[in-house]
Design a protein around this motif. Structure first.
Motif, PDB file in Angstrom:
ATOM      1  N   PRO A   1     -11.482   3.589  -4.979  1.00 56.52           N
ATOM      2  CA  PRO A   1     -11.030   3.430  -3.600  1.00 56.52           C
ATOM      3  C   PRO A   1      -9.633   2.804  -3.589  1.00 56.52           C
ATOM      4  O   PRO A   1      -9.378   1.822  -4.289  1.00 56.52           O
ATOM      5  CB  PRO A   1     -12.046   2.476  -2.970  1.00 56.52           C
ATOM      6  N   LEU A   2      -8.741   3.376  -2.817  1.00 53.70           N
ATOM      7  CA  LEU A   2      -7.370   2.874  -2.757  1.00 53.70           C
ATOM      8  C   LEU A   2      -7.294   1.425  -2.276  1.00 53.70           C
ATOM      9  O   LEU A   2      -6.435   0.668  -2.728  1.00 53.70           O
ATOM     10  CB  LEU A   2      -6.510   3.764  -1.866  1.00 53.70           C
ATOM     11  N   HIS A   3      -8.207   1.011  -1.405  1.00 54.49           N
ATOM     12  CA  HIS A   3      -8.132  -0.350  -0.875  1.00 54.49           C
ATOM     13  C   HIS A   3      -8.433  -1.403  -1.928  1.00 54.49           C
ATOM     14  O   HIS A   3      -8.155  -2.583  -1.727  1.00 54.49           O
ATOM     15  CB  HIS A   3      -9.044  -0.525   0.354  1.00 54.49           C
ATOM     16  N   ARG A   4      -8.966  -1.011  -3.071  1.00 55.09           N
ATOM     17  CA  ARG A   4      -9.248  -1.964  -4.150  1.00 55.09           C
ATOM     18  C   ARG A   4      -8.114  -2.050  -5.176  1.00 55.09           C
ATOM     19  O   ARG A   4      -8.149  -2.858  -6.083  1.00 55.09           O
ATOM     20  CB  ARG A   4     -10.544  -1.622  -4.849  1.00 55.09           C
ATOM     21  N   ILE A   5      -7.106  -1.191  -5.027  1.00 53.94           N
ATOM     22  CA  ILE A   5      -5.968  -1.197  -5.949  1.00 53.94           C
ATOM     23  C   ILE A   5      -4.928  -2.176  -5.417  1.00 53.94           C
ATOM     24  O   ILE A   5      -4.452  -2.031  -4.292  1.00 53.94           O
ATOM     25  CB  ILE A   5      -5.396   0.216  -6.117  1.00 53.94           C
ATOM     26  N   THR A   6      -4.586  -3.168  -6.228  1.00 57.60           N
ATOM     27  CA  THR A   6      -3.672  -4.226  -5.784  1.00 57.60           C
ATOM     28  C   THR A   6      -2.219  -3.940  -6.122  1.00 57.60           C
ATOM     29  O   THR A   6      -1.326  -4.577  -5.588  1.00 57.60           O
ATOM     30  CB  THR A   6      -4.066  -5.578  -6.408  1.00 57.60           C
ATOM     31  N   GLY A   7      -1.988  -2.986  -7.008  1.00 60.55           N
ATOM     32  CA  GLY A   7      -0.616  -2.638  -7.385  1.00 60.55           C
ATOM     33  C   GLY A   7      -0.623  -1.488  -8.365  1.00 60.55           C
ATOM     34  O   GLY A   7      -1.631  -1.227  -9.015  1.00 60.55           O
ATOM     35  N   ALA A   8       0.490  -0.789  -8.450  1.00 62.48           N
ATOM     36  CA  ALA A   8       0.619   0.324  -9.371  1.00 62.48           C
ATOM     37  C   ALA A   8       2.050   0.389  -9.890  1.00 62.48           C
ATOM     38  O   ALA A   8       2.991   0.111  -9.146  1.00 62.48           O
ATOM     39  CB  ALA A   8       0.249   1.640  -8.689  1.00 62.48           C
TER      40      ALA A   8
ATOM     41  N   VAL B   1      -8.450   7.659  -5.245  1.00 60.61           N
ATOM     42  CA  VAL B   1      -7.700   8.310  -6.312  1.00 60.61           C
ATOM     43  C   VAL B   1      -8.710   8.717  -7.378  1.00 60.61           C
ATOM     44  O   VAL B   1      -9.547   7.917  -7.791  1.00 60.61           O
ATOM     45  CB  VAL B   1      -6.582   7.415  -6.905  1.00 60.61           C
ATOM     46  N   THR B   2      -8.663   9.982  -7.751  1.00 60.49           N
ATOM     47  CA  THR B   2      -9.476  10.485  -8.850  1.00 60.49           C
ATOM     48  C   THR B   2      -8.541  10.652 -10.024  1.00 60.49           C
ATOM     49  O   THR B   2      -7.467  11.251  -9.898  1.00 60.49           O
ATOM     50  CB  THR B   2     -10.137  11.834  -8.486  1.00 60.49           C
TER      51      THR B   2
ATOM     52  N   PRO C   1       0.795  -1.236   0.000  1.00 57.02           N
ATOM     53  CA  PRO C   1       0.000   0.000   0.000  1.00 57.02           C
ATOM     54  C   PRO C   1       0.826   1.285   0.000  1.00 57.02           C
ATOM     55  O   PRO C   1       0.475   2.243  -0.669  1.00 57.02           O
ATOM     56  CB  PRO C   1      -0.845  -0.119   1.274  1.00 57.02           C
ATOM     57  N   ALA C   2       1.944   1.298   0.729  1.00 55.31           N
ATOM     58  CA  ALA C   2       2.771   2.506   0.775  1.00 55.31           C
ATOM     59  C   ALA C   2       3.367   2.803  -0.603  1.00 55.31           C
ATOM     60  O   ALA C   2       3.385   3.956  -1.044  1.00 55.31           O
ATOM     61  CB  ALA C   2       3.874   2.366   1.820  1.00 55.31           C
ATOM     62  N   GLN C   3       3.861   1.779  -1.283  1.00 56.57           N
ATOM     63  CA  GLN C   3       4.439   1.975  -2.609  1.00 56.57           C
ATOM     64  C   GLN C   3       3.363   2.370  -3.618  1.00 56.57           C
ATOM     65  O   GLN C   3       3.583   3.215  -4.478  1.00 56.57           O
ATOM     66  CB  GLN C   3       5.174   0.714  -3.083  1.00 56.57           C
ATOM     67  N   THR C   4       2.190   1.764  -3.518  1.00 58.86           N
ATOM     68  CA  THR C   4       1.075   2.113  -4.400  1.00 58.86           C
ATOM     69  C   THR C   4       0.731   3.591  -4.237  1.00 58.86           C
ATOM     70  O   THR C   4       0.584   4.317  -5.226  1.00 58.86           O
ATOM     71  CB  THR C   4      -0.150   1.232  -4.089  1.00 58.86           C
ATOM     72  N   LEU C   5       0.621   4.031  -3.001  1.00 57.71           N
ATOM     73  CA  LEU C   5       0.294   5.426  -2.718  1.00 57.71           C
ATOM     74  C   LEU C   5       1.360   6.367  -3.255  1.00 57.71           C
ATOM     75  O   LEU C   5       1.047   7.391  -3.876  1.00 57.71           O
ATOM     76  CB  LEU C   5       0.123   5.605  -1.206  1.00 57.71           C
ATOM     77  N   THR C   6       2.625   6.020  -3.059  1.00 57.61           N
ATOM     78  CA  THR C   6       3.724   6.842  -3.575  1.00 57.61           C
ATOM     79  C   THR C   6       3.670   6.934  -5.095  1.00 57.61           C
ATOM     80  O   THR C   6       3.814   8.023  -5.670  1.00 57.61           O
ATOM     81  CB  THR C   6       5.083   6.267  -3.123  1.00 57.61           C
TER      82      THR C   6
END
Length: 80
Positions: free
Chosen positions: A68-75, A54-55, A11-16
């Motif tokens: 919703p960020l909690h549904r994102i598994t990777g970026a 994330v919009t 999650p931290a890397q996805t957010l970054t």
């Protein structure tokens, strides 16, 4: 073209990755699990990352969407 398999990121890397893309106007590939439980990939141009969402302009759907960020598994950064 999308990667054959998007790497999972914590999650931290996805957010970054999403915040960096929002700041510099770049594109990202995301892995995403919808409310129906179906996993897929999207290519986004994030505009705002806040409040657990994330919009972004979703280039796959060709419209602005909020995820919703909690549904994102990777970026991962995408070309373009």
């Amino acid at each position: 073209d999308p990667p054959s398999r998007l790497p999972r990121t914590d999650p931290a890397q996805t957010l970054t990755t999403l915040r960096t893309a929002a700041g510099d106007g770049s594109l990202v590939w995301i892995g995403y699990v919808g409310a129906d439980g179906v996993a897929g990939q999207r290519v986004l141009a994030p505009v705002r990352v806040e409040g657990g969402f994330v919009t972004a302009f979703d280039h796959t759907a060709e419209e602005v969407r909020t995820y919703p960020l909690h549904r994102i598994t990777g970026a991962a950064p995408a070309g373009g």
